[in-house]
Design a protein around this motif. Structure first.
Motif, PDB file in Angstrom:
ATOM      1  N   VAL A 163      -0.470  26.511  -3.099  1.00  0.00           N
ATOM      2  CA  VAL A 163      -1.782  26.726  -3.713  1.00  0.00           C
ATOM      3  C   VAL A 163      -2.750  27.350  -2.709  1.00  0.00           C
ATOM      4  O   VAL A 163      -3.562  28.209  -3.071  1.00  0.00           O
ATOM      5  N   PHE A 164      -2.661  26.961  -1.441  1.00  0.00           N
ATOM      6  CA  PHE A 164      -3.490  27.624  -0.431  1.00  0.00           C
ATOM      7  C   PHE A 164      -3.176  29.115  -0.394  1.00  0.00           C
ATOM      8  O   PHE A 164      -4.076  29.955  -0.246  1.00  0.00           O
ATOM      9  N   GLY A 165      -1.890  29.447  -0.513  1.00  0.00           N
ATOM     10  CA  GLY A 165      -1.515  30.856  -0.518  1.00  0.00           C
ATOM     11  C   GLY A 165      -2.159  31.601  -1.671  1.00  0.00           C
ATOM     12  O   GLY A 165      -2.622  32.739  -1.508  1.00  0.00           O
ATOM     13  N   LEU A 166      -2.211  30.956  -2.831  1.00  0.00           N
ATOM     14  CA  LEU A 166      -2.864  31.561  -3.988  1.00  0.00           C
ATOM     15  C   LEU A 166      -4.358  31.742  -3.734  1.00  0.00           C
ATOM     16  O   LEU A 166      -4.908  32.836  -3.918  1.00  0.00           O
ATOM     17  N   LEU A 167      -5.013  30.683  -3.322  1.00  0.00           N
ATOM     18  CA  LEU A 167      -6.458  30.740  -3.119  1.00  0.00           C
ATOM     19  C   LEU A 167      -6.833  31.682  -1.978  1.00  0.00           C
ATOM     20  O   LEU A 167      -7.855  32.386  -2.047  1.00  0.00           O
ATOM     21  N   ASN A 168      -6.025  31.701  -0.938  1.00  0.00           N
ATOM     22  CA  ASN A 168      -6.339  32.543   0.223  1.00  0.00           C
ATOM     23  C   ASN A 168      -5.937  33.999   0.035  1.00  0.00           C
ATOM     24  O   ASN A 168      -6.202  34.828   0.911  1.00  0.00           O
ATOM     25  N   SER A 169      -5.284  34.315  -1.096  1.00  0.00           N
ATOM     26  CA  SER A 169      -4.870  35.697  -1.332  1.00  0.00           C
ATOM     27  C   SER A 169      -6.039  36.582  -1.737  1.00  0.00           C
ATOM     28  O   SER A 169      -5.905  37.813  -1.742  1.00  0.00           O
ATOM     29  N   THR A 170      -7.174  35.984  -2.042  1.00  0.00           N
ATOM     30  CA  THR A 170      -8.293  36.766  -2.585  1.00  0.00           C
ATOM     31  C   THR A 170      -8.767  37.890  -1.669  1.00  0.00           C
ATOM     32  O   THR A 170      -9.124  38.960  -2.164  1.00  0.00           O
ATOM     33  N   PRO A 171      -8.807  37.723  -0.341  1.00  0.00           N
ATOM     34  CA  PRO A 171      -9.256  38.847   0.484  1.00  0.00           C
ATOM     35  C   PRO A 171      -8.351  40.062   0.397  1.00  0.00           C
ATOM     36  O   PRO A 171      -8.767  41.191   0.665  1.00  0.00           O
ATOM     37  N   HIS A 172      -7.088  39.840   0.022  1.00  0.00           N
ATOM     38  CA  HIS A 172      -6.127  40.936  -0.037  1.00  0.00           C
ATOM     39  C   HIS A 172      -6.025  41.554  -1.433  1.00  0.00           C
ATOM     40  O   HIS A 172      -5.504  42.652  -1.585  1.00  0.00           O
ATOM     41  N   SER A 173      -6.520  40.828  -2.433  1.00  0.00           N
ATOM     42  CA  SER A 173      -6.309  41.289  -3.809  1.00  0.00           C
ATOM     43  C   SER A 173      -7.585  41.633  -4.554  1.00  0.00           C
ATOM     44  O   SER A 173      -7.533  42.086  -5.689  1.00  0.00           O
ATOM     45  N   THR A 174      -8.740  41.389  -3.946  1.00  0.00           N
ATOM     46  CA  THR A 174     -10.009  41.701  -4.601  1.00  0.00           C
ATOM     47  C   THR A 174     -10.887  42.531  -3.687  1.00  0.00           C
ATOM     48  O   THR A 174     -10.668  42.601  -2.483  1.00  0.00           O
ATOM     49  N   HIS A 175     -11.874  43.153  -4.286  1.00  0.00           N
ATOM     50  CA  HIS A 175     -12.794  44.004  -3.551  1.00  0.00           C
ATOM     51  C   HIS A 175     -14.217  43.674  -3.973  1.00  0.00           C
ATOM     52  O   HIS A 175     -14.463  43.131  -5.043  1.00  0.00           O
ATOM     53  N   ARG A 176     -15.152  44.041  -3.108  1.00  0.00           N
ATOM     54  CA  ARG A 176     -16.544  43.739  -3.392  1.00  0.00           C
ATOM     55  C   ARG A 176     -17.003  44.370  -4.702  1.00  0.00           C
ATOM     56  O   ARG A 176     -17.892  43.854  -5.365  1.00  0.00           O
ATOM     57  N   ALA A 177     -16.419  45.488  -5.071  1.00  0.00           N
ATOM     58  CA  ALA A 177     -16.862  46.199  -6.267  1.00  0.00           C
ATOM     59  C   ALA A 177     -16.261  45.642  -7.546  1.00  0.00           C
ATOM     60  O   ALA A 177     -16.598  46.093  -8.639  1.00  0.00           O
TER      61      ALA A 177
END
Length: 201
Positions: A163-177
């Protein structure tokens, strides 16, 4: 003549400068990698000279250590505080997910650094980060053992780390825009809660 107020002012100014250095280090290390940033770069980003950085840290490795050890300690302290509120495992885990999701979404630079530059930590700092991380995992695993009594501690720790891997994946899968960050956060939280709750046969 100096007095307590002067000393307090100096201490506050030093603490503020140290915090500024850590914030700039997180930004620069995330953008360029630990090896791509010099002491002079850290100083310039904080409005001081490179050598002045040594008034606050023994060197660049100490900056990285303070950053990652500090974040690991904050996560552990926060997770323990969430669990200490009490309740049955499911709502406690839901609160832990909220806590960690907020961390992941507000500290993307630190997550990138930890993923990429852990090997650059001094042996002592690396050991301390691992100790703090294990303790944080166990905060979750203790609740998971209550939710899934048929799973042992190793299985609970594995589920928490997934679950940490899922939650911590956000910097790699999302962008500010990306549109609607609130909806993105809600989706992330729901996926994490589902992963924690699902029986594994």
């Amino acid at each position: 003549m100096t007095g307590p107020d002067t000393a307090t002012g100096r201490s506050l100014a030093k603490a503020s400068r140290r915090s500024s250095l850590l914030a700039e280090a997180a930004r620069l290390f995330a953008q360029h990698g630990y090896n791509g940033v010099s002491i002079e770069d850290l100083g310039a980003a904080s409005g001081i000279s490179g050598p002045a950085v040594y008034r606050h840290f023994a060197g660049k490795a100490a900056v990285l250590g303070a950053l990652l050890v500090g974040v690991s300690r904050d996560l552990l302290d926060g997770g323990r505080a969430v669990a200490a509120v009490g309740g049955t495992p499911a709502p406690v885990l839901a609160r832990l997910v909220d806590f960690h999701a907020d961390f992941a979404l507000s500290h993307p630079d630190v997550i990138r650094i930890q993923d990429r530059d852990m090997d650059s930590l001094s042996p002592g700092d690396a050991a301390e980060v691992r100790r703090l991380q294990r303790a944080y995992i166990d905060v979750w695993a203790d609740q998971l053992r209550g939710l899934h009594p048929g799973e042992d501690q190793a299985a609970a720790r594995f589920r928490a780390q997934a679950v940490f891997g899922l939650l911590n994946s956000t910097p790699h899968s999302t962008h500010r825009a990306d549109a609607d960050p609130a909806a993105r956060r809600e989706r992330l939280v729901r996926m994490a809660v589902a992963a924690l709750s699902a029986p594994v046969g």
